[in-house]
Design an enzyme around this catalytic site. Structure first.
Site, PDB file in Angstrom:
ATOM      1  N   ASP A  55      47.396  39.062  41.903  1.00 11.45           N
ATOM      2  CA  ASP A  55      48.227  37.875  41.658  1.00 11.45           C
ATOM      3  C   ASP A  55      47.452  36.581  41.896  1.00 11.45           C
ATOM      4  OD1 ASP A  55      50.487  39.687  43.744  1.00 11.45           O
ATOM      5  OD2 ASP A  55      50.296  39.842  41.556  1.00 11.45           O
ATOM      6  N   GLU A 220      58.148  38.575  35.546  1.00 12.37           N
ATOM      7  CA  GLU A 220      57.730  37.882  36.785  1.00 12.37           C
ATOM      8  C   GLU A 220      56.414  37.159  36.540  1.00 12.37           C
ATOM      9  OE1 GLU A 220      57.327  41.141  39.526  1.00 12.37           O
ATOM     10  OE2 GLU A 220      55.354  41.691  38.755  1.00 12.37           O
ATOM     11  N   HIS A 284      49.881  39.238  36.147  1.00 15.53           N
ATOM     12  CA  HIS A 284      50.079  38.247  37.203  1.00 15.53           C
ATOM     13  C   HIS A 284      48.896  37.305  37.309  1.00 15.53           C
ATOM     14  CE1 HIS A 284      52.742  36.764  40.467  1.00 15.53           C
ATOM     15  NE2 HIS A 284      51.806  35.873  40.251  1.00 15.53           N
ATOM     16  N   ARG A 314      44.268  46.434  42.944  1.00 13.44           N
ATOM     17  CA  ARG A 314      44.187  45.451  41.865  1.00 13.44           C
ATOM     18  C   ARG A 314      43.134  44.395  42.194  1.00 13.44           C
ATOM     19  NH1 ARG A 314      50.339  43.711  42.009  1.00 13.44           N
ATOM     20  NH2 ARG A 314      49.846  43.940  44.242  1.00 13.44           N
TER      21      ARG A 314
HETATM   22  O1  AHR Z   1      51.699  41.842  44.217  1.00 13.18           O
HETATM   23  C1  AHR Z   1      52.908  41.583  44.893  1.00 13.18           C
HETATM   24  C2  AHR Z   1      54.029  41.366  43.909  1.00 13.18           C
HETATM   25  O2  AHR Z   1      53.951  42.407  42.937  1.00 13.18           O
HETATM   26  C3  AHR Z   1      53.939  40.057  43.118  1.00 13.18           C
HETATM   27  O3  AHR Z   1      54.641  38.995  43.715  1.00 13.18           O
HETATM   28  C4  AHR Z   1      54.595  40.446  41.826  1.00 13.18           C
HETATM   29  O4  AHR Z   1      54.218  39.600  40.763  1.00 13.18           O
HETATM   30  C5  AHR Z   1      54.089  41.871  41.617  1.00 13.18           C
HETATM   31  O5  AHR Z   1      54.979  42.618  40.927  1.00 13.18           O
END
Ligand code: AHR
Length: 487
Positions: A55, A220, A284, A314
């Site tokens: 993220d 998201e 993200h 990730r």
């Molecule tokens: O990585 C943590 C959460 O997982 C993030 O806030 C969201 O974007 C993802 O799904």
């Protein structure tokens, strides 16, 4: 070693005399042939390794990149580097102690000359909510003061992945939350200031299309991208626990930004897995501009296996995007981790760099702040002070001279040594081969420094780890004691 001090002294005087003449010549040649400031070093992805690498938000500001990402701890940590290639080895600095747990998806943005960090944490007895911290001044590294929770959903509701949108002269926050139909969707709320929502969010996108519902229906990680008077809201779709996590896009079509009818969704994903390149679940993301403002880049996380999910596997990757003839962004495909990329346009090494050793984690240091020729060079705890600031100046044939900010002296193969263990000290800059070093990237943000005269490598002698540890030259062997970050 000569036993006749006079001979030794005479030798050094002669050398200095010769050096003066050569340096004069070299200064003409160097000046005449001095290379333009080199672009940033090339790199391969990932640019930041696990664990704090999902993220990502990456911002370029006043000569440096600033990087934050999910940490799963109570803290927000930040990296700072003058180049993308230097991010990997840039130290993490805690900038906010949130007081919560499992910090997710920090978003860094400047509003009215102050930096804001938006992040979500869980707190005892309550749901995960979006919090905000404000910098004291204009330095992204802080210090920060926590301004509290941004009240985005009714009943102190769950809300994550906040980012800001400036539209029609107003400030909005886009974020992800669960709607009454149970779908984790994209919402938008008006902001009365960077830390206060003027109203609860309204939904502008739900995960209704098939490619948004793989492994779980999710919208998201929204991030605005504006160009040529158009506003795109890019976001992550499907569940991060699977390889089909991907990016989609809305476009603002006019009207009230809080109304879903003001936004249209592009029917297909704009960025997704590429099995041939070994990239799974890319998403993200954030966008950033190259130092010279001419390029737009994307920072995103991805997994290297289809079986990995939302955990700490990730890693952060970056690559340049382009623009289609119709004015929409073209994100291309996520590149392989073996693809060598050129650093963003306009990247330059900082005027002064810190040179730290991979094995010791200590910094190259003008030991005891000495300013006379022969001054020692050792390793010391990195402190950002002038004795640890080194100016790297391109010289001839791909070599550079390395000058200490405090002493004004050059990193020098002392006494023209050629044997392993030869000393490294500081000496009056003379442009000779003993003061020329070839900086060679060995990947991961590390480089070796090879002396032009000795052919030996700058070495953390005897693998020291305590402040004061010696620095000498040794036969180049590629181990960590000879790997240095320059950032
Ligand atoms: O990585 C943590 C959460 O997982 C993030 O806030 C969201 O974007 C993802 O799904």
């Amino acid at each position: 070693m000569s036993s006749a001090p006079l001979a030794g002294t005479a030798r050094r005087v002669l050398i200095l005399a010769v050096a003066a003449l050569v340096a004069l010549a070299m200064s003409v040649v160097v000046t005449a042939g001095r290379a333009a400031a080199a672009p940033g070093p090339s790199f391969t992805n990932p640019v930041v390794p696990t664990p704090n690498s999902a993220d990502p938000t990456l911002v370029f500001h006043n000569g440096f990149y600033y990087y934050v990402a999910t940490t799963w701890t109570a803290d927000v940590v930040m990296r700072r580097s003058a180049t993308i290639a230097g991010l990997r080895s840039a130290p993490e600095q805690v900038v906010v102690r949130t007081g919560g747990t499992t910090m997710w998806a920090p978003h860094l943005e400047m509003v009215d000359n102050r930096w804001y960090l938006y992040y979500s944490v869980e707190q005892t007895g309550g749901p995960r909510r979006t919090h905000v911290a404000q910098s004291a001044g204009s330095d992204p590294m802080g210090p920060y003061t926590i301004r509290g929770i941004v009240n985005l959903m009714p009943n102190n509701g769950w809300a994550i992945d906040a980012s800001l949108l400036r539209l029609n002269g107003n400030l909005y926050m886009t974020f992800s939350a669960f709607a009454s139909d149970g779908l984790q969707s994209l919402f938008i709320a008006p902001m009365t200031n960077p830390w206060t929502a003027g109203a609860f969010g309204t939904r502008i996108s739900a995960p209704t299309l098939a490619w948004e519902r793989q492994d779980g229906a999710v919208n998201e990680g929204s991030f605005a991208l504006q160009r040529g008077g158009r506003t795109f809201l890019t976001y992550s779709a499907s569940h991060c626990n699977g390889p089909n996590y991907k990016l989609g896009m809305l476009e603002y079509r006019g009207g009230d930004p809080l109304a879903a009818s003001s936004w249209t969704k592009f029917p297909n994903p704009i960025f997704q897995r590429n099995d041939a390149n070994g990239v799974y679940g890319p998403g993200h993301h954030s966008f950033f501009t190259s130092p010279d403002g001419t390029e737009t880049w994307i920072a995103y996380h991805a997994n290297s296996s289809a079986s990995q999910g939302c955990g700490t596997t990730r890693t952060t990757r970056v690559q340049k995007i382009s623009w289609n003839a119709d004015g929409t962004p073209n994100l291309g495909v996520p590149v392989s981790t073996s693809t060598v990329l050129q650093g963003p346009s306009g990247e330059v090494m900082p005027a002064y760099a810190r040179i730290s050793n991979r094995h010791s984690g200590l910094c190259l240091d003008d030991y005891n702040w000495v300013t006379t020729p022969g001054a020692e060079v050792r390793q010391w705890t990195c402190n950002g002070l002038a004795p640890q600031d080194w100016q790297i100046t391109p010289a001839a044939d791909g070599y550079s001279t390395i000058t200490n900010r405090h002493s004004g002296l050059c990193l020098d193969n002392y006494n023209f040594g050629t044997a392993p263990g030869s000393e490294v000290r500081q000496w009056t800059c003379n442009g000779l081969a003993v003061q020329q070093w070839r900086i060679t990237s060995v990947g991961g943000g590390y480089s070796t420094l090879t002396n032009r005269h000795s052919g030996l490598c700058l070495d953390n002698y005897n693998f020291g780890t305590a402040p004061g540890a010696e620095v000498r030259q040794w036969t180049c062997n590629g181990n960590n004691a000879q790997q240095w970050t320059i950032s």
